[in-house]
Design a protein around this motif. Structure first.
Motif, mmCIF file in Angstrom:
data_model
loop_
_atom_site.group_PDB
_atom_site.id
_atom_site.type_symbol
_atom_site.label_atom_id
_atom_site.label_comp_id
_atom_site.label_asym_id
_atom_site.label_seq_id
_atom_site.Cartn_x
_atom_site.Cartn_y
_atom_site.Cartn_z
ATOM 1 N N LEU A 148 0.847 -1.086 0.026
ATOM 2 C CA LEU A 148 0.012 -0.058 0.030
ATOM 3 C C LEU A 148 0.834 1.258 -0.003
ATOM 4 N N PRO A 149 0.323 2.134 -0.608
ATOM 5 C CA PRO A 149 1.494 3.603 -0.897
ATOM 6 C C PRO A 149 1.769 4.213 0.439
ATOM 7 N N GLY A 150 2.958 3.995 0.736
ATOM 8 C CA GLY A 150 3.717 4.742 1.790
ATOM 9 C C GLY A 150 3.496 3.874 3.230
ATOM 10 N N VAL A 151 3.279 2.867 2.971
ATOM 11 C CA VAL A 151 2.830 1.962 4.386
ATOM 12 C C VAL A 151 3.961 1.099 4.633
ATOM 13 N N PHE A 152 4.497 0.980 5.770
ATOM 14 C CA PHE A 152 5.282 0.219 6.241
ATOM 15 C C PHE A 152 6.775 0.277 5.593
ATOM 16 N N LYS A 153 6.854 1.424 5.215
ATOM 17 C CA LYS A 153 8.202 1.769 4.196
ATOM 18 C C LYS A 153 9.444 1.435 5.026
ATOM 19 N N GLU A 154 9.256 1.780 6.518
ATOM 20 C CA GLU A 154 10.554 1.772 7.444
ATOM 21 C C GLU A 154 10.729 0.355 7.927
ATOM 22 N N SER A 155 9.920 -0.614 7.601
ATOM 23 C CA SER A 155 9.990 -1.911 7.965
ATOM 24 C C SER A 155 11.181 -2.593 7.494
ATOM 25 N N THR A 156 11.541 -3.944 7.726
ATOM 26 C CA THR A 156 12.453 -4.669 7.052
ATOM 27 C C THR A 156 11.859 -5.457 5.714
ATOM 28 N N ARG A 157 10.367 -5.351 6.010
ATOM 29 C CA ARG A 157 9.757 -6.037 4.862
ATOM 30 C C ARG A 157 8.430 -5.056 4.832
ATOM 31 N N ASP A 158 8.342 -4.264 3.766
ATOM 32 C CA ASP A 158 7.231 -3.318 3.632
ATOM 33 C C ASP A 158 5.903 -3.908 2.890
ATOM 34 N N VAL A 159 5.879 -5.286 3.026
ATOM 35 C CA VAL A 159 4.664 -6.134 2.536
ATOM 36 C C VAL A 159 3.681 -5.850 3.863
ATOM 37 N N VAL A 160 2.069 -5.657 3.146
ATOM 38 C CA VAL A 160 1.224 -5.166 4.236
ATOM 39 C C VAL A 160 0.884 -6.577 4.824
ATOM 40 N N ASN A 161 0.590 -7.709 4.382
ATOM 41 C CA ASN A 161 0.139 -8.855 4.805
ATOM 42 C C ASN A 161 0.782 -9.936 4.087
ATOM 43 N N GLY A 162 1.992 -10.534 4.552
ATOM 44 C CA GLY A 162 2.674 -11.717 3.939
ATOM 45 C C GLY A 162 1.964 -12.938 4.038
ATOM 46 N N SER A 163 0.949 -13.132 5.065
ATOM 47 C CA SER A 163 0.502 -14.479 5.386
ATOM 48 C C SER A 163 -0.512 -14.944 4.423
ATOM 49 N N ILE A 164 -1.093 -13.920 3.488
ATOM 50 C CA ILE A 164 -2.228 -14.242 2.708
ATOM 51 C C ILE A 164 -1.709 -14.973 1.451
ATOM 52 N N TRP A 165 -0.439 -15.364 1.180
ATOM 53 C CA TRP A 165 -0.300 -15.993 -0.140
ATOM 54 C C TRP A 165 -0.541 -17.361 -0.227
ATOM 55 N N THR A 166 -0.957 -17.904 1.070
ATOM 56 C CA THR A 166 -1.604 -19.293 0.882
ATOM 57 C C THR A 166 -3.007 -19.373 0.337
ATOM 58 N N LEU A 167 -3.832 -18.242 0.658
ATOM 59 C CA LEU A 167 -5.178 -18.360 0.262
ATOM 60 C C LEU A 167 -5.573 -18.687 -1.165
ATOM 61 N N PRO A 168 -4.971 -18.187 -2.112
ATOM 62 C CA PRO A 168 -5.324 -18.751 -3.525
ATOM 63 C C PRO A 168 -4.882 -20.142 -3.735
ATOM 64 N N ALA A 169 -3.784 -20.764 -3.075
ATOM 65 C CA ALA A 169 -3.426 -22.190 -3.079
ATOM 66 C C ALA A 169 -4.651 -22.825 -2.401
ATOM 67 N N GLU A 170 -5.360 -22.447 -1.271
ATOM 68 C CA GLU A 170 -6.291 -23.025 -0.585
ATOM 69 C C GLU A 170 -7.457 -22.972 -1.555
ATOM 70 N N MET A 171 -7.676 -22.004 -2.280
ATOM 71 C CA MET A 171 -8.840 -21.990 -3.074
ATOM 72 C C MET A 171 -8.736 -23.141 -4.259
ATOM 73 N N ARG A 172 -7.583 -23.355 -4.707
ATOM 74 C CA ARG A 172 -7.503 -24.308 -5.885
ATOM 75 C C ARG A 172 -7.530 -25.725 -5.219
ATOM 76 N N MET A 173 -7.122 -25.935 -3.955
ATOM 77 C CA MET A 173 -7.367 -27.208 -3.275
ATOM 78 C C MET A 173 -8.827 -27.629 -3.246
ATOM 79 N N TYR A 174 -9.628 -26.505 -3.003
ATOM 80 C CA TYR A 174 -11.202 -26.785 -2.943
ATOM 81 C C TYR A 174 -11.499 -27.366 -4.301
ATOM 82 N N VAL A 175 -10.694 -26.608 -5.600
ATOM 83 C CA VAL A 175 -11.319 -26.832 -6.927
ATOM 84 C C VAL A 175 -11.148 -28.338 -7.068
ATOM 85 N N LEU A 176 -9.763 -28.936 -6.583
ATOM 86 C CA LEU A 176 -9.466 -30.351 -6.655
ATOM 87 C C LEU A 176 -10.439 -31.138 -5.953
#
Length: 360
Positions: A148-176
């Protein structure tokens, strides 16, 4: 007597008793993700994740997410077998995943973002990437929005929420699971096992033929283990002795190429051993299930803590974030997730048909 006692330890027998520790295991796994991330997001103080510190090839967050996928594979395939209705299963899964995820995205973009950005509020809200953060991530594609613009720019990782990467994978497992269910592979045990094993083998030897990137395929493997346990639940047993042997095998294979494979089996078995062979914490059921909310809120909470207290150590970051994320998890459960799940049984009321002719 021996045969009877043996049958009492099968997964199916444990399921029939309706007592398990899956809720506790999901909460522990969600907190383990926060613990693992604390060494990434907090100020380095020489400490490290306990698994990495002891020479393991994965950290606690990887292990916790893998457990989530084992449990999900077991539960979702079981849900399909119980309902045998594609629409009902899809509705239940969407209601479980989407509302809480959508709320986290909206609150991060339009509440947390304006508070934490280095931009003026007006400039921030006019930036098209703010809305895109919400809409793009709700597509559940591999091309996710992380910033997000200007958010957490001083952090070691300026990612807003790094945990959500698994949710698209979870959705594909439901399709399986849906595909397996529609094709009758979940109700035909050995055919389903053979097809699932074939897909996994193809993914190992020729991953280019599987429409999943490598990280997702690893998670798919753990999900598949959960499905396999569901398919063979009346033959597989949860026992202390087997758990001990698997742990010993993993330990002995630590420096060999077989370790990841043995570890996957051990971790999957651990999920069911923990759920069915340890004392049940039934009191937790009264409080609800905060695990999904803990998982979704953990990273943003850790980022906020580091933005306001940059000198916080990894352990203090973990402890503070665990408390706040757990409270938010329970709030999410009672105020959103639980009410949303009640919509599973909702049916639209159709208007009564007008009666033009009455019999005499």
């Amino acid at each position: 007597m021996g045969a009877s006692s043996a049958s009492e330890t099968t997964i199916a027998a444990h399921m029939a008793r309706r007592r398990d520790n899956f809720l506790l295991l999901r909460i522990v796994a969600a907190l383990a993700v926060i613990y693992g991330h604390s060494f990434v997001l907090a100020k380095a103080d020489g400490s490290n994740d306990i698994f990495l510190r002891n020479g393991w090839p994965m950290y606690s967050g990887d292990i916790a997410v893998s457990m989530f996928f084992v449990i999900s594979g077991f539960m979702v395939s079981g849900s399909y077998l119980a309902r045998a209705d594609l629409v009902e299963v899809a509705k239940a899964r969407l209601l479980r995943i989407v509302p809480a995820f959508a709320l986290v995205l909206v609150l991060c973009a339009y509440v947390l973002g304006p508070l934490m950005t280095t931009l003026h509020a007006g400039d921030y809200l006019r930036d098209p990437s703010v809305l895109a953060y919400v809409t793009k991530n709700l597509h559940f594609s591999s091309d996710m929005a992380w910033h997000l613009p200007g958010v957490f720019k001083e952090s070691t990782r300026d990612v807003v929420n790094g945990s959500i990467w698994t949710l698209p994978a979870e959705m594909r497992m439901y399709v399986l699971v849906a595909a397996f269910g529609v094709l009758g592979l979940l109700s035909t045990r050995w055919l389903g096992t053979a097809v699932l094993a074939g897909v996994l083998w193809l993914g190992v030897v020729s991953p280019e033929y599987i429409p999943l990137h490598q990280d997702w395929f690893r998670l798919a493997g753990f999900f598949a283990l959960g499905v396999l346990v569901q398919l063979h639940k009346d033959r597989l047993h949860a026992r202390h002795a087997v758990m001990l042997v698997l742990v010993l095998l993993v330990y002995l294979s630590m420096r060999t190429k077989s370790m990841p494979w043995l570890f996957a089996l051990c971790l999957a078995y651990f999920c069911f051993w923990f759920a069915y062979c340890t004392p049940t914490w039934r009191a937790l059921d009264r409080w609800g299930d905060p695990s999904y909310g803990i998982y979704l809120w953990g990273w943003p909470v850790q980022q906020v803590l580091m933005a306001n207290m940059p000198g916080l150590s990894p352990w203090n970051n973990f402890l503070a974030a665990a408390v706040v994320a757990t409270l938010l998890g329970y709030l999410s459960w009672w105020c959103l997730e639980r009410p949303a799940l009640k919509l599973k049984n909702w049916r639209p009321r159709l208007p009564a048909r007008p009666v033009f002719f009455r019999s005499r």
